[in-house]
Design a protein around this motif. Structure first.
Motif, short mmCIF file in Angstrom:
data_model
loop_
_atom_site.label_atom_id
_atom_site.label_comp_id
_atom_site.label_asym_id
_atom_site.label_seq_id
_atom_site.Cartn_x
_atom_site.Cartn_y
_atom_site.Cartn_z
N ILE A 1 34.00 -33.24 37.38
CA ILE A 1 34.91 -33.71 38.81
C ILE A 1 35.13 -32.71 39.65
N LYS A 2 35.37 -31.42 39.59
CA LYS A 2 35.36 -30.15 40.16
C LYS A 2 34.53 -29.12 39.70
N PRO A 3 33.68 -28.68 39.91
CA PRO A 3 32.86 -27.55 39.26
C PRO A 3 33.32 -26.26 39.69
N ASP A 4 33.95 -26.10 40.62
CA ASP A 4 34.50 -24.81 40.78
C ASP A 4 36.05 -24.52 40.39
N ALA A 5 36.35 -25.73 39.57
CA ALA A 5 38.07 -25.59 39.38
C ALA A 5 38.26 -24.38 38.48
N LYS A 6 39.60 -23.80 38.98
CA LYS A 6 40.14 -22.56 38.17
C LYS A 6 40.31 -22.91 36.61
N ILE A 7 39.84 -22.21 35.70
CA ILE A 7 39.95 -22.37 34.49
C ILE A 7 40.35 -20.97 33.67
N PHE A 8 41.49 -20.91 33.23
CA PHE A 8 41.97 -19.57 32.71
C PHE A 8 42.34 -19.69 31.06
N TYR A 9 41.96 -18.39 30.53
CA TYR A 9 42.20 -18.38 28.98
C TYR A 9 42.97 -16.88 28.77
N LEU A 10 43.67 -17.12 27.55
CA LEU A 10 44.41 -15.68 27.46
C LEU A 10 43.84 -15.19 26.17
N ASP A 11 43.38 -13.77 26.30
CA ASP A 11 42.50 -13.11 25.45
C ASP A 11 43.53 -12.13 24.65
N THR A 12 43.97 -12.48 23.43
CA THR A 12 45.10 -11.61 22.79
C THR A 12 44.37 -10.56 22.26
N ASP A 13 43.00 -10.29 22.15
CA ASP A 13 42.38 -9.27 21.30
C ASP A 13 42.37 -9.44 19.88
N LEU A 14 42.67 -10.99 19.69
CA LEU A 14 42.82 -11.07 18.12
C LEU A 14 42.30 -12.31 17.80
N LEU A 15 41.43 -12.96 18.60
CA LEU A 15 40.64 -14.14 18.49
C LEU A 15 39.82 -14.00 17.74
N PHE A 16 39.21 -15.31 16.96
CA PHE A 16 38.19 -15.19 15.97
C PHE A 16 36.93 -14.95 16.84
N ALA A 17 35.90 -14.46 16.05
CA ALA A 17 34.57 -14.18 16.59
C ALA A 17 34.06 -15.55 17.21
N GLU A 18 34.34 -16.83 16.30
CA GLU A 18 33.75 -17.97 16.75
C GLU A 18 34.49 -18.56 17.97
N THR A 19 35.54 -18.02 18.34
CA THR A 19 36.27 -18.38 19.53
C THR A 19 35.63 -17.82 20.66
N TYR A 20 35.31 -16.53 20.59
CA TYR A 20 34.49 -15.86 21.64
C TYR A 20 33.19 -16.35 21.71
#
Length: 233
Positions: free
Chosen positions: A59-78
Motif C-alpha cells: 500500500i505504502k512502500p516507504d511507510a515507517k516501520i519501527f521495532y524495539l531491539d531489547t538486546d535479548l531477542l532470539f536469533a530466529e527473530t533477528y
C-alpha cells in the motif's frame, strides 16, 4: 507524557471504529495512511506483524516501520528481520534501550527479568517505545482480539490514552487461521519458532514453548502474574 492534541477526535475515532470494524485489513491500513500522515507501524516480527509488513509495503512502500531491539531477542527473530529487509526493502527503524544489559545489571541487579519482569520491560521495551511514539500522531499494531482476554475488546481504531495517540489495529478481528492463510498464500517470511510451539515470541528469558491446550500467551513470562509487556493497555 505528551499532551499534544489528538489528530482525530474521540467522536471520529468511535465513528471510524464502528464503520471499519469488519472491513478487510488492507482497507483499514488505507484508512490509517489517508487519515494520518505522521504514523508508523510497531513491528515485533511475530506472525501478525510480518503479515502486516507485507500488506503495508504493498500500500505504502516507504511507510515507517519501527521495532524495539531489547538486546535479548532470539536469533530466529533477528533472522526473520533480515529476511523481511531483504524481501521488502522495508523502511525499518530500530529503537534500543538507553541501558546496556551490563549497565542494567549494575543498576538494578542481575537477571532483572526474573526478579522484576515489569521493571525489565519498562527499561527495555516501554521507554524505547515512548521515544518511538513521541513524535507520532498515530501508530499501527498487530494485536488481535483472539490473542488474550486483555485484548478481547480492542477496536480497529482506538484512542490510546496511555500514549496520547490514535491507534489502528487492522487485524483485530482476524483469527489465527486467517493470519496463517495470508502468510502462506503470500509467501511471507516468518519466524520458524512458530513451527516449534511458540505462538507468541518475546525475549529469550521470558518466552517458553506453549503446550497443547494452553493459552497462546502462556509461554510469555511463565511463573509471573504478567501477560503484557506494557506496550498495550
Amino acid at each position: 507524557m505528551s499532551t499534544k492534541p489528538l489528530v482525530l477526535s474521540a467522536e471520529e475515532v468511535s465513528r471510524l471504529n464502528e464503520a471499519y470494524l469488519h472491513k478487510e485489513p488492507a482497507e483499514i491500513l488505507k484508512l490509517a495512511f489517508d487519515k494520518v500522515e505522521n504514523i508508523s507501524f510497531a513491528c515485533s516480527f511475530g506472525a501478525e506483524d510480518v503479515a502486516l509488513v507485507d500488506m503495508i509495503v504493498k500500500i505504502k512502500p516507504d511507510a515507517k516501520i519501527f521495532y524495539l531491539d531489547t538486546d535479548l531477542l532470539f536469533a530466529e527473530t533477528y533472522e526473520v528481520r533480515d529476511r523481511i529487509l531483504e524481501k521488502y526493502r522495508a523502511n525499518l527503524i530500530k529503537y534500543s534501550p538507553l541501558l546496556t544489559l551490563q549497565e542494567q545489571a549494575l543498576q538494578r541487579g542481575a537477571d532483572l527479568w526474573q526478579s522484576d519482569p515489569n521493571g525489565c520491560c519498562g527499561i527495555r521495551k516501554v521507554e524505547p517505545l515512548q521515544r518511538a511514539l513521541g513524535e507520532l500522531d498515530a501508530w499501527i499494531t498487530g494485536i488481535r482480539r483472539e490473542q488474550s482476554p486483555t485484548r478481547a475488546q480492542a477496536g480497529v481504531v482506538e484512542l490510546d490514552t496511555k500514549f496520547n495517540l490514535v491507534k489502528f489495529n487492522p487485524l483485530v478481528m482476524w483469527t489465527d487461521q486467517e493470519v496463517w492463510r495470508y502468510i502462506v498464500e503470500n509467501e511471507v517470511p516468518y519466524n520458524k519458532m512458530h513451527d516449534q510451539g511458540y505462538p507468541s515470541i518475546g525475549c529469550i528469558h521470558c518466552t517458553r514453548e506453549v503446550k497443547p491446550g494452553e493459552d497462546p500467551r502462556a509461554g510469555r513470562w511463565a511463573g509471573h502474574a504478567k501477560t503484557e509487556c506494557g506496550l498495550h493497555q
